[in-house]
Each structure stands twice: as C-alpha cells, then as structure tokens.
Design an enzyme around this catalytic site. Structure first.
Site: not given
Lengths: 162, 587
Positions: B280, B283, B300, B320, B359, B362, B367, B505
């Site tokens: 990241e 990037e 994230c 990102s 998650k 996710e 992807e 989190c």
C-alpha cells in the site's frame, strides 16, 4: 416484478420535488404517490428516502404501518367497505361477501383482471350512516347489498365486462 | 444549565435541567435496570424496563424518557415500581422463544440477566407468539426475530453509526418485526456486514454466522495442513470471553490455546499487515509521484469496501488495490509458504481469527481468489474462537504464554500490531513511507495525531520536504463528509484511512460483546480505549516498529516477490472492485 415505466418515475420525481422542504415530508409524499399511481412502488420509496435523508427500510416501515398504503398496484376501481364496529353490526360483512362474489376479489386484494380492488377498512368516522362503503371515492351511507350490486354492475357495464 | 433538586430513593440528588431521571440516578450512583436504552444511540423508551414510581404520579414512568423536575421524588425500587418492572420483563419474555440453552448469547444476554436479577420464576403471560422470521442467507449475520425484543438498538446503531439504516420496524402491533426493507435478507440489501448491530443487540436476535464446525472438520482431516492466523485486535478482546477485564492482552495464551486446538501452524496476521504496508505504501508513493488518483483510500476494512461499492461506486478508483492483511497472508501461505514447505496448496486450509464479521464475506469475493485456490478458507470471529476453545475444554486462563510460530512468516513489527485501532494503518504506512523517503532510519516512529478514538482525525505530515495532508475516519457517518469532499473534487488530503467500525477493529462486529451496562455506565465507550491501549503497548514493546524493517518480509521480497508492485505481487496481493447494486428486491 417489472420495473417502473418512465412516466411513473417522472410522477414520483415531481411529487418528491414538490414536498421536499415541507415538515414531515415522508408521509405527504407517500400519500401523493399512492393517489397518483394507485400504490407505492419500491422506486418511490428509494427516491423518498434519498430526498428526506432516511433509509428505504424506514420509509417501508411507514408504508406497512398504515393500511392506506399498498405496495402492489390497486385495481382500476377501489371499493372500501368499513368494518368498524357500527358498520359490522349493521351488516357490513354481507356487503363484503356480495362484493367478493360479484368481482372475484378477496379482502384487501385485487381482481385478476385488475379492474376491482376490495379493502376492508377501519372505522371511517361515519358511524351514523352505517354500514358505509366508499366506491371510487364516493361515499355510500346506509348501504345495502342492492346498492353495492347496482354500483358494481354500473362499473362492469362501463368497462364492458358484463 | 440550571440545577434541579430531586430525591431518588430518599437520597437528595442534584441534576441539571434537561437530564432524564435515568441519567440523574446514574450520576448519583443509583442503577436503574434498562434494556432498550443505549447511551448516545437509542433512547426510544419503548421497552419500559426502566419504570420508576414518581410521587403523586398517576402511572409508573420510564426513567429514560422522563426529565427531572424540581422537587421530584422518585422511587426506583418501590413495591409498585418493582411489580411494574417485573410485569414488563415477563411480557417481553412472553413473546420470546426462551431457547436459552442453545442460544449463542446464553449467559451473555441482557434479557436473561434482567429475568435473573428480577427473580422472575414463571412464564406468567405465555401465549401467542409473533410469526418468526429467520435469515441466515448472508455470509456474516443471522437474524432470528423469535428472540427479538424490539428495542431498536440495532435500527438506531445502523442509522447513527453507519448512516445506512438497513433495519427498520415493519408491520404494526403484535406483528411488528425488525427487518431490512421488504423483510429481505441482509444479502439482498446494501448491508456492509460490519456487525455493529450484532454487538449492540441485547439478545440473540442478531448474531454472527458460525463457521466453527467447518474449522473442526478441517482440524480432524488428516490430509489437511491447517494454518491459523490471528488479527491484531483479537488479542485485545479474547480475554473477555474468559472473564478477564477489558483491555487484557492475551497474545501468549491465545497462541497456546490455538496450538492445543490442533492447528499445524499458529501465525500472526501482523505479518500480512507488514506486507500490506509494503504494497500500500508503494502504491501511495507511485500515485503521488506519477500523478495517480488521489486521495488514496485504505482497503483493509471489508465493511468499508462493501460500503463504497454500494454507496460511492464513482470513488472506487481512489481505493488502494492492496488486499487486506489476512487475504495477503492467505495468498502467501498458499504460494510462497507452500513452495518452501513442499505442501500442496490444495491440502492447506487457512483459518483467519478476526474481530470482524465482514471478513466472512470478504473471503467469498471472487476477486480474492488466486489461481484455483481461495486465499482464506474460513473466518472465525473473536467470539467464535472463544467458543472453539471452550468446546475443546481448554482452561484458557491457566495456559502458559506461548510464541507464534517463527518460520518464514513469523516476524512482525509494532506497526502491524496497531492496525487494530483507528489510525493504526495510517501510522504504520507513514512510518514506512517516511523512512523510505528520508533514506535513513526513522528516529521518532510515533505519529500521535493518528491516535485516539476521535471519529475523524487529520494531520499534516512532512515527507522529505513534501507536506501532505492525511485523514482518518472510522464508521461511515464519520467518513461520509470526507467522501463528499472527494466526490466534489475539493479534498485536500493525499491519503485517507477509513475503517468500517467506530474505533477501528478493536470495536469490530466480531469482538467480545460489551453489555449495555458497561456502555451506559461510568466507563461508557471507554472500553475501546482500553483495547486500543493493549495494542499500543505491544507496539511499544516491539524492537522493530517499521514494517519495511521486518527481516522475513525483506526475505519474502528477495526470494519470491521481487519488489512491491511487481507482477507477481500484483497477482497475489492486489484485488479489484466493482460497483454493486444496492437492492435485490425483485429477484
């Protein structure tokens, strides 16, 4: 269910725009949409939610709280029969039975051909005229099976159904 | 503010005008039981559990909605008030399924606690039940209205914290239920699956979808090498599942417990977090130096990813492309680690222990698949890990502290640990980027402006002579103004960290449930700070505190990935996004 046509979407946009800055706009918009389109389509709830800063779940909560709002299209002709205590005592059930027999609808639904909707309403506040029914917005007091039959037959004739 | 004098339970109390009886009582140290009330979130007055008797009052009044007045005399525990409160709870119980023994919230349920405290000994009003609705169709959240008490805490949480308002009250009277629009599944609406509704539900009406049995099955499959990774925030909350005070850091015991559960390797997602910073950070530098899309958003938080795909699809190029740390970790396990250890990736089962419900969705994103393998096979929340440990009969508090496995993917830096708190990813990224640009070892690694529990934070940072503005937001209500600025092309920021849950989190939807007694009490939402502190303490205790200093990360690049943003890094560690339709009403 198919998506809404352009005309209806335009109608909804106009209604939303008209009431956008009024106090308590959600219910006012819903009333206008119900009156204009005969029901409240999901697209209307989306647009109302966006314009008023609420969520569709909240708008839907209002729609399903009040019996006046429906989420599926109403028939061309709407028959409301009051099932308040006074009307019920004075024989409203017989009016409902007669209407169901003549139009082929069930309570709170619409006939298959989309011509008639039958709603059993809560008290309309006209107990002195019990039993009361409202057909296409016109109030019939001291209503009898004959009154209902005559009106339904008149509509059927106009719609060339009979 | 004028002072108001009243008496509560024959004690003189001074309150401020505008306060409710409930607030005045709490300030005076008098606890009035509540159910629907949640400080700063919900004060609907609709559960009636906080009934109190007011002298000369015609009826009992709900303390949470009754304002204090001069000379008022309140009795919270008069015979009449107690009877009213007991009747109220009995009535709520009468339309509740009471399957406590098989409920995920057994012994952690606010209704159960009320019934216990009030000494309710019978089903006084048992009768008809509202027709129940059950939805376990989405990846993360289960809705069971047979347990719902209609407190509206979930409704208000979603509306106020995320600005989404996914849930609402539907129908009326006895038929009322809490549901997404049209009583649809969470799967069919624009739900970000953050799970804030779950951690604010007093009962078991909204819960996480459990994946424990899949993990037990994999652990018992002799052909599977089962690898577990734990997210930083988990260690700051797991202890609560075993009765430890909030903020107890249980890293060592957690590792020991996971080993005893039979995981073949116990790793820390922190390695993945360090890797995320490398990618990241690279990037960000690339975008800054080569005129890429700015500001760049962090990626994230899968709840946030879901949100932007539904609500701001036009801003997706700002996101990102780096996968989240545990996805990167999974991808590396099934490529680099598999190669080094000679284990066939198809025999590897990666389990992520996460503070997060989103998650779970996710890992199902198409992807996020590398070659024919999914990066991560199962996600367990902090609460589910607690249950797994209990299921295995492990006495958690008596375990010795153990170390994570150190081979290949074992090192981590302090920068990775703080990923678990809002601002942590930003601080971690700044450490690495600044060190890289300065070309020398960072003397001061702390970026205080990134820290703390404020919903939105900003700072100006000097990167080798170039000054950039950064911003940090947690929860979508806090992020929205920043997003609107970006949308209008008026954002002054270069880099924005966004986390789905308020506080990051440490307060994720998968963390231990903190009861409203604590949230409404003197600690309030300070429980988030306690968990956050546990992470910053661990950061401070680390010798290495800049991600790019992690020796195993350096080796991973030299042996396998070449450099950040290389072709193979792109394939394994980066992902893509696409606009998602908000509602699937007519399918």
């Amino acid at each position: 269910m198919e998506r809404l046509n352009q005309d209806s979407l335009k109608t909804i946009d106009e209604i939303v725009e008209r009431h956008r800055n009024e106090p308590g706009p959600v219910i006012v918009m819903l009333h206008d949409v119900q009156d204009s389109l005969g029901y409240v389509p999901f697209e209307a709830m989306e647009k109302i939610a966006e314009a008023t800063g609420t969520s569709v779940a909240e708008v839907y909560g209002v729609v399903c709280f009040y019996a006046q709002f429906t989420t599926s299209p109403k028939g061309k002709h709407v028959i409301n029969i009051c099932l308040g205590t006074a009307c019920y005592v004075k024989g409203a059930q017989a009016l409902i039975d007669q209407t169901m027999a003549l139009t082929g609808t069930q309570i709170n639904s619409t006939s298959e051909d989309g011509i008639f909707s039958l709603d059993a309403t809560r008290c309309l506040g006209a107990c002195g005229l019990a039993p009361v029914c409202v057909i296409d917005g016109k109030v019939f007091g001291n209503c009898t099976k004959e009154t209902v039959t005559a009106e339904i037959n008149r509509i059927k004739a106009a719609e060339k159904l009979a | 503010m004028t002072a108001v004098h009243l008496r509560i339970n024959n004690v003189n109390v001074t309150a401020e005008s505008g306060m409710t009886v409930l607030e005045a009582a709490r300030n005076a140290g008098i606890n009035i039981p509540t159910l629907c009330y949640l400080k700063d979130v919900n004060r609907s007055g609709n559960c009636r559990v906080c009934l109190v008797e007011v002298k000369n009052g015609r009826t009992l009044l709900s303390a949470c909605t009754t304002p204090v007045s001069e000379g008022m005399e309140v009795f919270t525990n008069s015979e009449r008030a107690l009877r009213g409160r007991k009747n109220t709870v009995s009535l709520i119980m009468s339309n509740h399924n009471k399957n406590c023994l098989s409920c995920k919230r057994n012994q952690n349920c606010e209704l159960q606690k009320l019934a216990e405290d009030l000494g309710i000994r019978d089903n006084k009003f048992e009768g008809e039940h509202t027709e129940p609705q059950y939805d376990d169709f989405s990846y993360g959240i289960v809705r069971d209205t047979s347990k719902c008490v209609l407190c509206e805490r979930c409704v208000e949480t979603c509306r106020k914290v995320q600005g989404l308002g996914i849930l609402g009250l539907e129908n009326r009277g006895f038929k009322t239920i809490v549901a997404p629009v049209y009583n649809k599944s969470f799967m069919d609406v624009n739900c970000m699956q953050c799970g804030q509704c779950v951690i604010n539900c007093p009962v078991g009406a909204l819960t996480e979808k459990e994946n424990i049995s899949e993990v037990v099955k994999a652990l018992n499959d002799p052909n599977k090498t089962v690898i577990v990774q734990t997210a930083p925030a988990v260690r700051a909350s797991l202890g609560e599942e075993f009765g430890n005070p909030i903020g107890t850091r249980v890293t060592g015991k957690m590792v020991a417990a996971l080993r005893r559960c039979g995981f073949d390797r116990v790793y820390d997602t922190n390695f993945g977090a360090d890797l995320t910073i490398m990618e990241e950070g690279n990037e960000l530098l690339d975008r800054v130096q080569n005129g890429g899309v700015l500001p760049m958003f962090t990626s994230c938080s899968p709840g946030w990813i879901r949100y932007i795909e539904y609500e701001y699809p036009e801003l997706l190029p700002h996101l990102s492309t780096s996968k989240s740390p545990h996805m990167m970790f999974g991808a590396i396990v099934k490529s680099y680690w598999a190669k080094k250890t000679g284990i066939d990736p198809k025999d590897i089962f990666v389990v992520s222990i996460m503070p997060c419900i989103a998650k779970k969705s996710e890992i199902m994103r198409p992807e996020n698949k590398t070659a024919e393998y999914v990066d991560v096979d199962a996600v367990l929340t902090t609460r589910e890990l607690g249950r797994l440990i209990k299921m295995y009969g492990i006495e958690f508090n008596e375990l010795p502290d153990e170390e994570f496995d150190q081979d290949l993917l074992g090192d981590y830096t302090g920068a990775a640990v703080i990923f678990g708190a809002t601002g942590g990813v930003m601080e971690a990224a700044l450490r690495t980027v600044k060190q890289q640009l300065d070309g020398k070892k960072l003397e001061k690694v702390d970026f205080e402006a990134c820290r703390g529990m404020a919903g939105v934070k900003e700072a100006e940072v000097d990167l080798n002579g170039t000054k950039i503005w950064i911003a940090i937001a947690s929860s979508m209500t806090c992020a929205k103004p920043l997003l609107e600025e970006v949308k209008a092309g008026k954002s002054k920021y270069t880099f924005i960290e966004i986390m789905g849950c308020p506080g990051g989190c440490v307060n994720g939807g998968g963390q231990s449930i903190v009861s409203s007694r604590i949230k409404n009490g003197p600690l309030g939402y300070g429980y988030k700070d306690l968990r956050m502190k546990a992470l910053y303490d661990e950061d401070e205790a680390c010798t290495l505190r800049v991600s790019s200093d992690n020796p195993q990360i350096q080796k991973l690049y030299s042996d396998f990935l070449e450099k950040p943003g290389s072709e193979i890094a792109e394939e394994l560690l980066h992902t893509s996004y696409s606009p998602k339709e908000k509602y699937h009403i007519f399918d």
